[in-house]
Design a protein around this motif. Structure first.
Motif, PDB file in Angstrom:
ATOM      1  N   THR A 469       0.843  -1.190   0.000  1.00 17.98           N
ATOM      2  CA  THR A 469       0.000   0.000   0.000  1.00 17.98           C
ATOM      3  C   THR A 469       0.878   1.239   0.000  1.00 17.98           C
ATOM      4  N   TRP A 470       0.368   2.290  -0.622  1.00 11.53           N
ATOM      5  CA  TRP A 470       1.044   3.584  -0.561  1.00 11.53           C
ATOM      6  C   TRP A 470       0.613   4.371   0.673  1.00 11.53           C
ATOM      7  N   ASP A 471      -0.464   3.929   1.331  1.00 14.94           N
ATOM      8  CA  ASP A 471      -1.009   4.675   2.467  1.00 14.94           C
ATOM      9  C   ASP A 471      -0.010   4.720   3.618  1.00 14.94           C
ATOM     10  N   ARG A 472      -0.025   5.815   4.327  1.00 22.62           N
ATOM     11  CA  ARG A 472       0.853   5.957   5.484  1.00 22.62           C
ATOM     12  C   ARG A 472       0.484   4.971   6.587  1.00 22.62           C
ATOM     13  N   GLU A 473      -0.820   4.835   6.828  1.00 22.27           N
ATOM     14  CA  GLU A 473      -1.266   4.091   7.993  1.00 22.27           C
ATOM     15  C   GLU A 473      -1.520   2.631   7.652  1.00 22.27           C
ATOM     16  N   GLY A 474      -0.440   1.929   7.325  1.00 21.96           N
ATOM     17  CA  GLY A 474      -0.497   0.490   7.183  1.00 21.96           C
ATOM     18  C   GLY A 474      -0.443  -0.148   8.558  1.00 21.96           C
ATOM     19  N   PRO A 475      -0.326  -1.471   8.610  1.00 27.57           N
ATOM     20  CA  PRO A 475      -0.357  -2.164   9.910  1.00 27.57           C
ATOM     21  C   PRO A 475       0.797  -1.797  10.826  1.00 27.57           C
ATOM     22  N   TRP A 476       1.857  -1.224  10.276  1.00 23.67           N
ATOM     23  CA  TRP A 476       3.013  -0.830  11.072  1.00 23.67           C
ATOM     24  C   TRP A 476       2.806   0.492  11.809  1.00 23.67           C
ATOM     25  N   PHE A 477       1.853   1.314  11.360  1.00 29.39           N
ATOM     26  CA  PHE A 477       1.809   2.713  11.766  1.00 29.39           C
ATOM     27  C   PHE A 477       1.647   2.881  13.278  1.00 29.39           C
ATOM     28  N   GLY A 478       0.698   2.169  13.860  1.00 31.33           N
ATOM     29  CA  GLY A 478       0.477   2.290  15.294  1.00 31.33           C
ATOM     30  C   GLY A 478       1.666   1.818  16.098  1.00 31.33           C
ATOM     31  N   ALA A 479       2.288   0.729  15.653  1.00 31.91           N
ATOM     32  CA  ALA A 479       3.452   0.203  16.353  1.00 31.91           C
ATOM     33  C   ALA A 479       4.617   1.178  16.279  1.00 31.91           C
ATOM     34  N   VAL A 480       4.849   1.745  15.094  1.00 33.21           N
ATOM     35  CA  VAL A 480       5.953   2.696  14.923  1.00 33.21           C
ATOM     36  C   VAL A 480       5.721   3.936  15.784  1.00 33.21           C
ATOM     37  N   LYS A 481       4.479   4.380  15.876  1.00 32.99           N
ATOM     38  CA  LYS A 481       4.165   5.531  16.733  1.00 32.99           C
ATOM     39  C   LYS A 481       4.537   5.235  18.178  1.00 32.99           C
ATOM     40  N   GLU A 482       4.182   4.044  18.660  1.00 32.00           N
ATOM     41  CA  GLU A 482       4.524   3.680  20.038  1.00 32.00           C
ATOM     42  C   GLU A 482       6.034   3.575  20.227  1.00 32.00           C
ATOM     43  N   GLU A 483       6.739   3.063  19.227  1.00 27.00           N
ATOM     44  CA  GLU A 483       8.196   2.977  19.318  1.00 27.00           C
ATOM     45  C   GLU A 483       8.819   4.369  19.434  1.00 27.00           C
ATOM     46  N   CYS A 484       8.336   5.301  18.615  1.00 28.38           N
ATOM     47  CA  CYS A 484       8.866   6.669  18.662  1.00 28.38           C
ATOM     48  C   CYS A 484       8.549   7.332  19.996  1.00 28.38           C
ATOM     49  N   GLN A 485       7.360   7.080  20.518  1.00 27.20           N
ATOM     50  CA  GLN A 485       6.986   7.668  21.812  1.00 27.20           C
ATOM     51  C   GLN A 485       7.834   7.102  22.932  1.00 27.20           C
ATOM     52  N   ALA A 486       8.195   5.816  22.838  1.00 28.61           N
ATOM     53  CA  ALA A 486       9.072   5.226  23.845  1.00 28.61           C
ATOM     54  C   ALA A 486      10.444   5.878  23.817  1.00 28.61           C
ATOM     55  N   VAL A 487      10.956   6.129  22.630  1.00 29.64           N
ATOM     56  CA  VAL A 487      12.244   6.815  22.509  1.00 29.64           C
ATOM     57  C   VAL A 487      12.143   8.237  23.062  1.00 29.64           C
ATOM     58  N   ARG A 488      11.029   8.889  22.823  1.00 29.52           N
ATOM     59  CA  ARG A 488      10.827  10.266  23.306  1.00 29.52           C
ATOM     60  C   ARG A 488      10.692  10.328  24.831  1.00 29.52           C
ATOM     61  N   ASP A 489       9.941   9.383  25.409  1.00 31.42           N
ATOM     62  CA  ASP A 489       9.567   9.491  26.817  1.00 31.42           C
ATOM     63  C   ASP A 489      10.401   8.633  27.747  1.00 31.42           C
ATOM     64  N   ALA A 490      10.972   7.547  27.235  1.00 30.46           N
ATOM     65  CA  ALA A 490      11.727   6.645  28.091  1.00 30.46           C
ATOM     66  C   ALA A 490      13.029   6.259  27.403  1.00 30.46           C
ATOM     67  N   ALA A 491      13.007   5.133  26.694  1.00 29.51           N
ATOM     68  CA  ALA A 491      14.212   4.700  25.975  1.00 29.51           C
ATOM     69  C   ALA A 491      13.841   3.650  24.950  1.00 29.51           C
ATOM     70  N   GLY A 492      14.616   3.604  23.891  1.00 35.31           N
ATOM     71  CA  GLY A 492      14.457   2.589  22.870  1.00 35.31           C
ATOM     72  C   GLY A 492      15.796   1.984  22.535  1.00 35.31           C
TER      73      GLY A 492
END
Length: 813
Positions: A469-492
């Motif tokens: 798909t060309w769409d941004r919000e494929g099945p990875w989108f929610g997971a990637v958002k949580e990964e980025c938030q973990a890096v922002r707020d805690a650690a990755g």
């Protein structure tokens, strides 16, 4: 007395369309003391049985450039060299069955418009206007390319050969090269007619290129497929229509059904790319032949039955045509389907221009590119897509066959940004692959290394179809958002196997390296980014330089850049300096986020108060590690470099310590989101020879006080006259789609630039684009529009500071 040449500046091995074009373009560049050797008659390899289609379509910017140039050259070549050529510029209609296919077409239309081509999208009704015999009931539209057509491959080759001869080059037919040897600074090429001593050799041997490559100690990453096309007899209705309108039908490509259909005189030429395809010359029962000149494989129409029936349903007129001839010939393939054009890795004064799957439509541009490599040491367009150094040696014959079959069977497939092809996987595994897999890693290959692209959560769809798909919000989108938030707020933590890692040392190493990079060297105990420019000031590569001692450095670069950067360093290396490749000995994790110091503090004796851009040795889990205080994610963090044998224990120790701090593994998709928010450039996207160091917005990495460095005079002259375009960051109201590479930037109805990266930034909650803008509109706050799959979206030019942590307070914490 024989007049066989015994000396030449360049010897080209192979007399197909690409070899002849290389000779022609070398002569055009003023290098007329060149000899082409052909074992049989010109065109005896893949050229003679090629269908001769000349598309300009490509989803690759560089290959579109190359094919566009070919089409332009062919339109004038016959008159230029006074040679009759059957070149039919019929245009083409590329059919789309799905929304996604129309999105791809719209992307390519934007690229083509930027390159000056009038591509356009047709509705199903408009398709009928240009191709009245096609069924359109199930189509979503089509791409119309008025520049497409077909050419006689033999005439093309002979025209290029005639042009080269007119300028003074020599062509020796029925004169096979039988070997090469190195004598001093020269090559000596052996033939049955005698030896030729030369400065430079070019391997343009087509499907024989691997055999020729062995003479140079090369094992070319290639294989050979059989490709069939069918010629059909005259169809009275088609003959009558052609007489009435005065021109041929456009070439029809039903890409979702994987075939082309071309009018051949008053009949048809049907060429499928079938999924149940066949490789040749890969087993003991089917060995590589000593000579296959002007030969074909036996017909094998059974495997084409579905495509034949589909084509007859699409163009019912085809069903009334009688089959007159089947052509089944060999076509070479690399593992990614692109040719090899450029310096021969590890071999001085030797080049490759071979393994062309679409040699006729690419021959003109390929000759231009090859001649630029030989005569100037660099090409006008960044040609990384075809550079032999993109392959690094892990591509064994089995891998090449599997990938070649995959590419052939998906010749017209769309290349979605989050999709990875499944064949040939698992070639290089991280020391902690089992651990990341257990955590839900979904992998993508980087120079053969399997790296986690994202980590699937329970219920996430990890199927291959879900990636298409060309769409941004494929099945990875929610997971990637949580990964980025973990890096922002805690650690990755990101497992990053395969970083290219070189050791440089020796008396004078620092002085030499200072002349190779545009900026300052870091002091001992520190590290920094270094940019390498070519003589024109264009961006060759980016490396991290860690100063270990006065004349000892560790150079770290992208996994995909391993062969490219090694070659660049070796080519320019000063005598008595030592350069060693330690890539396979080490692995790396990125530990980053505001709690990364607390996590490391539980497992290491390192001095974690050391500031940004420092490095040190320390111990974790009883093993020695090298800690670099840097983070491509743009947060407080370290790169943990360890010997491969120690990596598993180190990973496990860090993961245990991180449990109480919210540590979460993250993947390459999240890293892309994080880095783009910081304006960090990606190699061969934002950083390429399409742009100078100044255009790339990298003047802070230029030390003008140095007496000399490569590219200094060109950059100084550019600065003096002023930049015409410059790096910019945009925030884009992009809807559901992120902009693709080379998305066009518009202002007031005019093209003003292009994007080199586009992705969603989860920390800032916006779609971000990095790219190049004309200087006059490159001001913070300027409103522009970005063309994303055919639609213009509002965007605003940002200030030079990063969108996230503009003052770098978090990364320096």
């Amino acid at each position: 007395m024989s007049d066989f040449p015994t000396h030449a500046r360049v010897v080209i091995i192979g007399g197909g369309a690409v070899g002849a074009s290389s000779l022609y373009h070398l002569c055009k560049a003023g290098w007329t003391d060149c000899v082409l050797l052909e074992k049989n008659e010109l065109t005896a390899g893949s050229t003679w049985h090629a269908a001769g289609n000349v598309p300009t379509f490509s989803s690759s910017w560089s290959i579109m450039n190359m094919q566009r140039y070919s089409a332009e050259l062919y339109r004038r070549l016959g008159d230029e060299v006074d040679y009759p050529m059957n070149y039919n510029v019929t245009g083409s209609v590329r059919l789309g069955h799905t929304k996604e296919r129309l999105q791809e077409f719209k992307k390519v239309v934007g690229m083509g418009r930027y390159q000056g081509m009038d591509l356009n999208i047709l509705t199903p009704d408009e398709i009928k206007e240009v191709y009245p015999f096609v069924e359109t009931h199930d189509l979503t539209g089509a791409l119309h390319d008025p520049y497409d057509g077909d050419i006689d491959p033999a005439q093309l080759t002979q025209a290029l050969a005639k042009g080269a001869r007119q300028m003074g080059a020599r062509i020796e037919r029925f004169c096979p090269a039988t070997g090469v040897r190195r004598e001093g600074d020269d090559w000596v090429v052996s033939t049955p007619k005698g030896e030729i001593r030369c400065e430079i050799v070019v391997n343009a041997a087509g499907y024989y290129a691997r055999e020729v490559g062995k003479w140079f100690g090369r094992d070319l990453p290639m294989m050979v497929m059989s490709h069939q096309y069918m010629l059909f007899d005259t169809v009275p209705e088609l003959e009558g229509w052609t007489k009435e309108v005065g021109h041929k039908l456009p070439l029809l490509r039903d890409v979702d059904s994987s075939y082309y259909l071309r009018q051949e005189k008053n009949g048809f030429n049907l060429g499928p790319y079938e999924g149940n395809c066949k490789a040749h010359w890969v087993t003991k029962d089917d060995p590589f032949p000593e000579d296959f000149s002007f030969q074909l494989f036996p017909d094998d129409l059974e495997r084409l039955e579905w495509h034949i029936n589909d084509a007859m349903a699409r163009v019912p007129l085809l069903a009334s045509a009688g089959l007159s001839k089947v052509i089944n010939g060999p076509i070479p393939y690399t593992p990614d389907g692109n040719p090899l054009i450029g310096p021969m890795p590890g071999v001085p004064n030797a080049f490759e221009a071979c393994v062309f799957t679409f040699g006729i439509c690419q021959a003109g541009g390929a000759g231009k590119v090859l001649a630029e490599w030989v005569t100037e040491g660099a090409t006008e367009w960044d040609m990384w897509s075809c550079d032999p150094r993109r392959f690094t040696g892990f591509e064994d014959p089995d891998y090449c066959v599997r990938k070649g079959i995959e590419v052939y069977g998906h010749e017209y497939a769309m290349h979605f940004p989050h999709h990875s092809w499944p064949e040939g996987r698992g070639k290089k595994l991280s020391a902690v692959h089992a651990q990341t897999k257990a955590l839900g890693a979904v992998y993508a290959p980087y120079n053969g290394w399997e790296r986690a692209a994202w980590y699937a959560r329970p219920g996430d769809d990890v199927s291959e179809d879900a990636q298409r798909t060309w769409d941004r919000e494929g099945p990875w989108f929610g997971a990637v958002k949580e990964e980025c938030q973990a890096v922002r707020d805690a650690a990755g933590i990101l497992d990053l196997p395969g970083f290219s890692r070189f050791g440089l040392k020796g008396a004078g190493a620092a002085d030499w390296l200072a002349t190779q990079i545009t900026g300052k060297l870091p002091s001992v105990g520190r590290l920094g980014l270094a940019y390498f420019a070519d003589d024109k000031g264009r961006i060759v590569t980016e490396m991290s330089v860690a100063r270990m001692a006065e004349d000892e450095m560790v150079l770290i670069t992208a996994a995909t850049a391993q062969s490219h950067d090694w070659e660049w360093l070796k080519r320019h290396l000063a005598p008595d300096l030592s350069l060693t490749d330690h890539t396979t000995e080490w692995s790396t994790q990125i530990l980053t986020g505001p709690k990364s110091r607390a996590i490391l503090g539980e497992v290491t004796d390192a001095d974690l108060a050391k500031g940004w851009l420092t490095h040190q040795t320390a111990r974790i889990a009883g093993a020695e590690v090298w800690l670099a205080r840097v983070s491509f994610a743009g947060e407080l963090g370290w790169e943990i470099h360890s010997k491969v044998a120690d990596t598993e224990a180190i990973w496990n120790a860090v993961m245990r310590a991180g449990k109480g701090h919210g540590l979460r593994p993250f993947g390459m998709f999240a890293l892309n989101s994080l880095r783009i928010e910081k304006g960090y450039r990606a190699w061969k996207g934002d950083l390429s020879t399409d742009y100078t160091v100044l255009q790339g917005g990298l003047e802070r990495f230029i030390d003008w006080t140095k007496p000399e460095f490569r590219g200094k005079s060109a950059l100084a002259a550019e600065k003096q006259r002023g930049l015409t375009k410059r790096f910019a960051t945009l925030v884009i109201e992009a809807g559901e789609l992120d902009p693709p590479y080379m998305a066009t930037i518009w202002k007031d109805g005019a093209i003003v630039g292009e994007l080199t990266s586009g992705y969603y930034g989860h920390r800032v909650g916006a779609c971000i684009g990095l790219g190049m803008l004309k200087t006059e509109v490159n001001q913070p706050g300027t409103k522009v529009e970005v063309e994303i799959f055919g639609t213009l979206y509002p965007a605003v030019v940002q200030a030079d500071a990063p969108l996230w942590d503009a003052k770098n307070e978090r990364i320096r914490a």
